[in-house]
Design a protein around this motif. Structure first.
Motif, mmCIF file in Angstrom:
data_model
loop_
_atom_site.group_PDB
_atom_site.id
_atom_site.type_symbol
_atom_site.label_atom_id
_atom_site.label_comp_id
_atom_site.label_asym_id
_atom_site.label_seq_id
_atom_site.Cartn_x
_atom_site.Cartn_y
_atom_site.Cartn_z
ATOM 1 N N LEU A 1 0.849 -1.213 0.089
ATOM 2 C CA LEU A 1 -0.011 0.094 -0.038
ATOM 3 C C LEU A 1 0.770 1.324 -0.070
ATOM 4 O O LEU A 1 0.538 2.475 0.566
ATOM 5 C CB LEU A 1 -0.938 0.049 1.289
ATOM 6 C CG LEU A 1 -2.121 -1.120 1.264
ATOM 7 C CD1 LEU A 1 -3.016 -0.865 2.259
ATOM 8 C CD2 LEU A 1 -2.888 -1.124 0.009
ATOM 9 N N GLY A 2 2.103 0.948 -0.624
ATOM 10 C CA GLY A 2 2.954 2.131 -0.569
ATOM 11 C C GLY A 2 2.785 3.003 -1.835
ATOM 12 O O GLY A 2 1.800 3.004 -2.488
ATOM 13 N N ASN A 3 4.165 3.660 -2.397
ATOM 14 C CA ASN A 3 3.931 4.637 -3.296
ATOM 15 C C ASN A 3 3.423 3.894 -4.415
ATOM 16 O O ASN A 3 2.840 4.349 -5.730
ATOM 17 C CB ASN A 3 4.941 5.615 -3.251
ATOM 18 C CG ASN A 3 4.908 6.753 -4.419
ATOM 19 O OD1 ASN A 3 3.917 7.418 -4.165
ATOM 20 N ND2 ASN A 3 5.806 6.819 -5.160
ATOM 21 N N ASP B 1 2.186 0.802 -4.958
ATOM 22 C CA ASP B 1 0.870 0.551 -5.441
ATOM 23 C C ASP B 1 -0.269 1.682 -5.776
ATOM 24 O O ASP B 1 -1.039 1.313 -6.567
ATOM 25 C CB ASP B 1 0.308 -0.029 -3.978
ATOM 26 C CG ASP B 1 0.981 -1.325 -3.732
ATOM 27 O OD1 ASP B 1 1.863 -1.759 -4.569
ATOM 28 O OD2 ASP B 1 0.935 -1.887 -2.590
ATOM 29 N N LYS B 2 0.090 2.906 -5.350
ATOM 30 C CA LYS B 2 -0.667 4.115 -5.314
ATOM 31 C C LYS B 2 -0.540 4.389 -6.796
ATOM 32 O O LYS B 2 -1.540 4.631 -7.600
ATOM 33 C CB LYS B 2 -0.154 4.904 -4.542
ATOM 34 C CG LYS B 2 -1.010 6.380 -4.837
ATOM 35 C CD LYS B 2 -0.381 7.192 -3.738
ATOM 36 C CE LYS B 2 -0.528 8.832 -4.033
ATOM 37 N NZ LYS B 2 -0.061 9.993 -3.245
ATOM 38 N N VAL C 1 -2.538 1.880 -9.200
ATOM 39 C CA VAL C 1 -3.782 2.171 -9.238
ATOM 40 C C VAL C 1 -4.469 3.412 -9.944
ATOM 41 O O VAL C 1 -5.361 3.346 -10.521
ATOM 42 C CB VAL C 1 -4.335 2.271 -7.534
ATOM 43 C CG1 VAL C 1 -5.874 3.017 -7.666
ATOM 44 C CG2 VAL C 1 -4.294 0.822 -6.846
ATOM 45 N N MET C 2 -3.709 4.257 -9.754
ATOM 46 C CA MET C 2 -3.805 5.418 -10.720
ATOM 47 C C MET C 2 -3.706 5.240 -12.096
ATOM 48 O O MET C 2 -4.707 5.817 -12.736
ATOM 49 C CB MET C 2 -2.424 6.692 -10.231
ATOM 50 C CG MET C 2 -2.962 8.146 -10.689
ATOM 51 S SD MET C 2 -1.752 9.114 -10.407
ATOM 52 C CE MET C 2 -1.049 8.944 -8.819
ATOM 53 N N ARG C 3 -2.876 4.592 -12.487
ATOM 54 C CA ARG C 3 -2.940 4.194 -13.948
ATOM 55 C C ARG C 3 -3.974 3.484 -14.345
ATOM 56 O O ARG C 3 -4.455 3.545 -15.330
ATOM 57 C CB ARG C 3 -1.272 3.565 -14.321
ATOM 58 C CG ARG C 3 -0.254 4.564 -14.068
ATOM 59 C CD ARG C 3 1.098 3.849 -14.541
ATOM 60 N NE ARG C 3 2.112 4.902 -14.091
ATOM 61 C CZ ARG C 3 3.467 4.469 -13.857
ATOM 62 N NH1 ARG C 3 3.994 3.269 -14.082
ATOM 63 N NH2 ARG C 3 4.550 5.313 -13.762
ATOM 64 N N ILE D 1 -6.814 3.276 -12.973
ATOM 65 C CA ILE D 1 -7.989 3.999 -12.973
ATOM 66 C C ILE D 1 -8.027 5.084 -14.415
ATOM 67 O O ILE D 1 -9.068 5.059 -14.943
ATOM 68 C CB ILE D 1 -7.956 5.180 -11.992
ATOM 69 C CG1 ILE D 1 -8.368 4.228 -10.514
ATOM 70 C CG2 ILE D 1 -9.036 6.177 -12.179
ATOM 71 C CD1 ILE D 1 -8.178 5.085 -9.368
ATOM 72 N N VAL D 2 -7.055 5.617 -14.896
ATOM 73 C CA VAL D 2 -6.802 6.208 -15.945
ATOM 74 C C VAL D 2 -7.049 5.255 -17.417
ATOM 75 O O VAL D 2 -7.755 5.825 -18.210
ATOM 76 C CB VAL D 2 -5.537 6.958 -16.178
ATOM 77 C CG1 VAL D 2 -5.671 7.771 -17.542
ATOM 78 C CG2 VAL D 2 -5.605 8.196 -14.993
#
Lengths: 196, 255
Positions: free
Chosen positions: A155-157, A159-160, A163-165, A167-168
């Motif tokens: 759940l660190g950077n 993973d973030k 998830v961001m990519r 979502i886009v």
């Protein structure tokens, strides 16, 4: 969106949408090909690397010449061939993300190649097919990042960022298909209004 | 154009309310009725008066932009939702978080207004939509700058913004906005990215442009299809009217 009865049958509508929309997929693929060829020429550090990677793009280029030529001549390919070609695009981009020398998986910066391909596909196909295709793209990218060992699941950077990519990528599919449905509705309304 | 569906006097063509003009579906233009002294073509329908929060200056609402606004609004909600989620996910420092939240919340208020206007059936004025899209680009750019330029992962939100712009705006404006994004982000990357990452910068910029081209190409193609559909129907309608007048049959509209 208001529900409007189509003048065309559902099958006719899908065939027409594929006929007219195919050009967008072809242009999206051209952008990926241009990017790929420039990157190969730019980043190759040896003759062997260049000769190993360039043929992929040359084959893709030949395929797209064929598809574009068929479209220009007024006889575009059917839905199955277009879908298969689009899936091949995803596989090729995933291969770039996994195998590109230097950085792999999440650290590879060429994930942006997914965006125009997914967006263009979503502008042409119906919602179910688009959802399947977008899901496949997300699955392939997530799988590539995990396979390359670049996602620690803490759940660190990293993973973030993943998830961001994802979502886009999903947003590209959703927005493209949303607009496609708006346009189909408008076309039906135009036909209905003119016939009234 | 409600006037073309309300024939008032003649049975052979669609006639304007004053009876001085008829619609020629083949030529796609209003023509003067024989034997009348028409001096002016029918005036376009008056726009609705602005009310309440809709009363921004001007009254230009383009049909294509109004339809594309839905995509713009949803693209912005995605940007806002994802931005909020990621802001609270392992924030780095107070200053960055403050800038992020302030920008995202400001964007959310603006988007709420635009969405409400859409739901009420009063799409916002063109100038407001153009300004809102500039704000999107501004917010993403601010977040990119706050997070170190090239290293910032939030540049991907440019793609969502450009998707909405490419399908909603006319070609020249799409080109202008895309050039702005490519120019601004390109400069930021040139300043902040190591030379070794230039290929990645090139790819990002090329893909932003590719999204814009694909979206706008599709929007133009759809507009043409719609225009063709209307033209074909009008031509058929006119042909039927002309045949019925030649054959001496009464037109349905005049009966």
């Amino acid at each position: 969106m208001s529900q409007v009865r189509e003048v065309r049958s559902a099958k006719q509508a899908e065939q027409e949408d594929l006929f007219f929309g195919q050009t967008v997929i072809v242009w999206a693929r051209w952008s990926v090909i241009v990017a790929g060829i420039v990157l190969v020429l730019w980043t190759s550090t040896s003759v062997s690397l260049l000769t190993q990677t360039m043929p992929f793009f040359l084959v893709l280029m030949a395929v797209n010449f064929f598809l574009h030529g068929r479209f220009v001549m007024g006889s575009p390919l059917n839905r199955f061939v277009v879908t298969v070609a689009s899936v091949v695009d995803l596989i090729l981009i995933t291969a770039i993300v996994v195998l590109w020398p230097g950085s792999h998986g999440l650290n590879n910066q060429f994930f942006v190649l997914y965006f125009p391909v997914v967006f263009a596909f979503a502008l042409v196909f119906t919602r179910k097919i688009e959802v399947a295709y977008t899901g496949l793209a997300m699955l392939l990218y997530a799988g590539a990042c995990i396979l390359a060992g670049t996602v620690p699941f803490d759940l660190g950077n990293e993973d973030k960022v993943l998830v961001m990519r994802l979502i886009v990528i999903a947003a590209m599919g959703f927005l493209g298909n949303y607009y496609f449905r708006i346009q189909r509705d408008r076309l039906a309304q135009a036909g209905k209004a003119a016939a009234a | 154009m409600s006037t073309i569906h309300t024939p008032t006097s003649s049975g052979h063509h669609l006639v304007s309310p004053d009876g001085k003009w008829y619609w020629d579906g083949v030529a796609q233009e209003w023509k003067a009725q024989p034997g009348t002294t028409a001096t002016e073509k029918p005036a376009p329908p008056k726009s609705e008066p602005a009310r309440g929060l809709t009363s921004f200056t001007g009254n230009v609402r383009s049909a294509d932009l109004a339809e594309g606004q839905a995509v713009l609004v949803w693209a912005r909600w995605i940007l806002i939702g994802t931005g909020l989620l990621l802001s609270f996910w392992s924030p780095k420092d107070l200053g960055t978080l403050q800038v992020q939240l302030a920008a995202i919340i400001a964007l959310a208020f603006g988007n709420f207004y635009l969405h409400v206007q859409l739901l009420r059936g009063h799409p916002a004025l063109d100038t407001v939509v153009y300004a809102a899209s500039l704000a999107d680009i501004g917010v993403v750019t601010a977040l990119v700058l706050v997070q170190g330029g090239y290293q910032s992962p939030v540049f991907i939100f440019y793609f969502a913004a450009i998707v909405g712009i490419s399908v909603a705006f006319p070609t020249w404006l799409t080109a202008a906005y895309t050039s702005l994004v490519v120019g601004v982000y390109g400069v930021i990357c040139l300043v902040t990215a190591p030379i070794a990452d230039d290929p990645a910068v090139f790819t990002r910029l090329l893909m932003i442009a590719a999204i814009a081209v694909c979206g706008n190409l599709f929007a133009r193609s759809e507009a043409k299809r719609r225009a063709d559909a209307i033209r074909v129907h009008s031509e058929l309608l006119d042909e039927v009217e002309q045949r019925s007048s030649i054959g001496g049959k009464e037109n349905v509209a005049s009966s």
